[in-house]
Design a protein around this motif. Structure first.
Motif, PDB file in Angstrom:
ATOM      1  N   ALA A  16     -55.447  51.513 -18.100  1.00  0.00           N
ATOM      2  CA  ALA A  16     -55.962  51.956 -19.401  1.00  0.00           C
ATOM      3  C   ALA A  16     -54.824  52.481 -20.272  1.00  0.00           C
ATOM      4  N   THR A  17     -53.905  53.224 -19.658  1.00  0.00           N
ATOM      5  CA  THR A  17     -52.750  53.735 -20.400  1.00  0.00           C
ATOM      6  C   THR A  17     -51.857  52.588 -20.859  1.00  0.00           C
ATOM      7  N   ASP A  18     -51.588  51.639 -19.951  1.00  0.00           N
ATOM      8  CA  ASP A  18     -50.772  50.476 -20.315  1.00  0.00           C
ATOM      9  C   ASP A  18     -51.408  49.695 -21.456  1.00  0.00           C
ATOM     10  N   LEU A  19     -52.714  49.497 -21.382  1.00  0.00           N
ATOM     11  CA  LEU A  19     -53.419  48.765 -22.427  1.00  0.00           C
ATOM     12  C   LEU A  19     -53.312  49.488 -23.762  1.00  0.00           C
ATOM     13  N   SER A  20     -53.453  50.797 -23.728  1.00  0.00           N
ATOM     14  CA  SER A  20     -53.342  51.580 -24.950  1.00  0.00           C
ATOM     15  C   SER A  20     -51.944  51.447 -25.564  1.00  0.00           C
ATOM     16  N   LEU A  21     -50.922  51.508 -24.715  1.00  0.00           N
ATOM     17  CA  LEU A  21     -49.543  51.349 -25.195  1.00  0.00           C
ATOM     18  C   LEU A  21     -49.325  49.953 -25.786  1.00  0.00           C
ATOM     19  N   LEU A  22     -49.840  48.938 -25.105  1.00  0.00           N
ATOM     20  CA  LEU A  22     -49.677  47.570 -25.602  1.00  0.00           C
ATOM     21  C   LEU A  22     -50.408  47.367 -26.924  1.00  0.00           C
ATOM     22  N   ARG A  23     -51.579  47.964 -27.061  1.00  0.00           N
ATOM     23  CA  ARG A  23     -52.303  47.867 -28.333  1.00  0.00           C
ATOM     24  C   ARG A  23     -51.501  48.519 -29.458  1.00  0.00           C
ATOM     25  N   GLY A  24     -50.861  49.637 -29.157  1.00  0.00           N
ATOM     26  CA  GLY A  24     -50.015  50.292 -30.149  1.00  0.00           C
ATOM     27  C   GLY A  24     -48.835  49.422 -30.542  1.00  0.00           C
ATOM     28  N   ARG A  25     -48.231  48.778 -29.549  1.00  0.00           N
ATOM     29  CA  ARG A  25     -47.102  47.885 -29.840  1.00  0.00           C
ATOM     30  C   ARG A  25     -47.546  46.699 -30.683  1.00  0.00           C
ATOM     31  N   VAL A  26     -48.698  46.126 -30.356  1.00  0.00           N
ATOM     32  CA  VAL A  26     -49.217  45.002 -31.137  1.00  0.00           C
ATOM     33  C   VAL A  26     -49.458  45.443 -32.580  1.00  0.00           C
ATOM     34  N   ALA A  27     -50.002  46.631 -32.763  1.00  0.00           N
ATOM     35  CA  ALA A  27     -50.244  47.141 -34.117  1.00  0.00           C
ATOM     36  C   ALA A  27     -48.928  47.281 -34.883  1.00  0.00           C
ATOM     37  N   LEU A  28     -47.883  47.775 -34.209  1.00  0.00           N
ATOM     38  CA  LEU A  28     -46.576  47.893 -34.866  1.00  0.00           C
ATOM     39  C   LEU A  28     -46.010  46.525 -35.225  1.00  0.00           C
ATOM     40  N   GLY A  46     -36.094  36.457 -38.574  1.00  0.00           N
ATOM     41  CA  GLY A  46     -36.861  37.648 -38.193  1.00  0.00           C
ATOM     42  C   GLY A  46     -38.284  37.297 -37.825  1.00  0.00           C
ATOM     43  N   LEU A  47     -38.901  36.390 -38.588  1.00  0.00           N
ATOM     44  CA  LEU A  47     -40.268  35.967 -38.281  1.00  0.00           C
ATOM     45  C   LEU A  47     -40.344  35.223 -36.952  1.00  0.00           C
ATOM     46  N   VAL A  48     -39.332  34.419 -36.665  1.00  0.00           N
ATOM     47  CA  VAL A  48     -39.303  33.715 -35.369  1.00  0.00           C
ATOM     48  C   VAL A  48     -39.203  34.721 -34.237  1.00  0.00           C
ATOM     49  N   MET A  49     -38.324  35.720 -34.389  1.00  0.00           N
ATOM     50  CA  MET A  49     -38.192  36.750 -33.352  1.00  0.00           C
ATOM     51  C   MET A  49     -39.493  37.523 -33.209  1.00  0.00           C
ATOM     52  N   LEU A  50     -40.127  37.855 -34.311  1.00  0.00           N
ATOM     53  CA  LEU A  50     -41.400  38.563 -34.283  1.00  0.00           C
ATOM     54  C   LEU A  50     -42.466  37.732 -33.581  1.00  0.00           C
ATOM     55  N   SER A  51     -42.488  36.452 -33.839  1.00  0.00           N
ATOM     56  CA  SER A  51     -43.441  35.555 -33.184  1.00  0.00           C
ATOM     57  C   SER A  51     -43.250  35.559 -31.669  1.00  0.00           C
ATOM     58  N   VAL A  52     -42.002  35.552 -31.224  1.00  0.00           N
ATOM     59  CA  VAL A  52     -41.719  35.585 -29.777  1.00  0.00           C
ATOM     60  C   VAL A  52     -42.205  36.897 -29.177  1.00  0.00           C
ATOM     61  N   VAL A  53     -41.934  38.011 -29.849  1.00  0.00           N
ATOM     62  CA  VAL A  53     -42.361  39.318 -29.344  1.00  0.00           C
ATOM     63  C   VAL A  53     -43.874  39.400 -29.281  1.00  0.00           C
ATOM     64  N   VAL A  54     -44.561  38.930 -30.326  1.00  0.00           N
ATOM     65  CA  VAL A  54     -46.026  38.940 -30.334  1.00  0.00           C
ATOM     66  C   VAL A  54     -46.562  38.101 -29.183  1.00  0.00           C
ATOM     67  N   SER A  55     -45.957  36.933 -28.954  1.00  0.00           N
ATOM     68  CA  SER A  55     -46.395  36.071 -27.841  1.00  0.00           C
ATOM     69  C   SER A  55     -46.253  36.775 -26.508  1.00  0.00           C
ATOM     70  N   VAL A  56     -45.126  37.441 -26.299  1.00  0.00           N
ATOM     71  CA  VAL A  56     -44.903  38.155 -25.034  1.00  0.00           C
ATOM     72  C   VAL A  56     -45.923  39.257 -24.866  1.00  0.00           C
ATOM     73  N   VAL A  57     -46.185  40.010 -25.915  1.00  0.00           N
ATOM     74  CA  VAL A  57     -47.163  41.102 -25.823  1.00  0.00           C
ATOM     75  C   VAL A  57     -48.559  40.553 -25.542  1.00  0.00           C
ATOM     76  N   VAL A  58     -48.942  39.481 -26.213  1.00  0.00           N
ATOM     77  CA  VAL A  58     -50.256  38.880 -25.979  1.00  0.00           C
ATOM     78  C   VAL A  58     -50.382  38.410 -24.544  1.00  0.00           C
ATOM     79  N   VAL A  59     -49.327  37.785 -24.014  1.00  0.00           N
ATOM     80  CA  VAL A  59     -49.355  37.338 -22.614  1.00  0.00           C
ATOM     81  C   VAL A  59     -49.512  38.530 -21.683  1.00  0.00           C
ATOM     82  N   LYS A  60     -48.825  39.637 -21.980  1.00  0.00           N
ATOM     83  CA  LYS A  60     -48.939  40.847 -21.147  1.00  0.00           C
ATOM     84  C   LYS A  60     -50.351  41.416 -21.214  1.00  0.00           C
ATOM     85  N   VAL A  61     -50.949  41.446 -22.404  1.00  0.00           N
ATOM     86  CA  VAL A  61     -52.278  42.030 -22.573  1.00  0.00           C
ATOM     87  C   VAL A  61     -53.348  41.140 -21.949  1.00  0.00           C
ATOM     88  N   VAL A  62     -53.278  39.860 -22.205  1.00  0.00           N
ATOM     89  CA  VAL A  62     -54.305  38.932 -21.753  1.00  0.00           C
ATOM     90  C   VAL A  62     -54.117  38.519 -20.298  1.00  0.00           C
TER      91      VAL A  62
END
Length: 148
Positions: free
Chosen positions: A72-84, A131-147
């Protein structure tokens, strides 16, 4: 049957679940005035409804509860990162739009001025796209971690 039982205060007993380390998940009945947070127990009426778990069962339940809290804590942190990341994506998109408008405004310049502006805008646009390409990669990694 339990609803008709009354404690010494005259209230119907309340069915509750213990989540202490010693008795995780055990059901009990107690005075309705029982308050775990304050320690107030009303008339002190208390009765377990099930058997005491074995030591290994207690260990497994406590481990699962701890893992649940960690997840639950990890999920909360990941949601915060996704929001950022979403916020940064929006900021970069707005910056790119601003740069496009700036480029369109400068199209009316003389050819020498136009050549210099196009060079500068291409560098800026390349930075924004990078920057957008790098952001896309980071978002993909976070989504993979969350899902997954």
């Amino acid at each position: 049957m339990l609803k008709k039982r009354k404690c010494k205060c005259g209230f119907e007993v309340a069915v509750r679940t213990s989540w202490t380390n010693e008795n995780p998940g055990r059901k009990f009945i107690a005075c309705k005035l029982y308050n775990h947070d304050t320690g107030h127990r009303g008339c002190q009426f208390f009765e377990w409804l099930d058997e005491d778990p074995l030591e290994w069962q207690r260990d497994v339940i406590n481990t699962l509860i701890a893992e649940k809290h960690r997840f639950a804590t990890d999920l909360s942190l990941l949601r915060g990162r996704v929001a950022l990341i979403e916020h940064e994506k929006k900021r970069l998109t707005n910056e790119m739009e601003r740069m496009k408008k700036k480029t369109e405004k400068r199209k009316g310049c003389e050819s020498s001025c136009k050549h210099q502006i196009v060079k500068t805008d291409h560098v800026g646009l390349a930075l924004v796209i990078g920057g957008l390409v790098m952001l896309s990669v980071v978002v993909s990694v976070v989504v993979v971690k969350v899902v997954g």
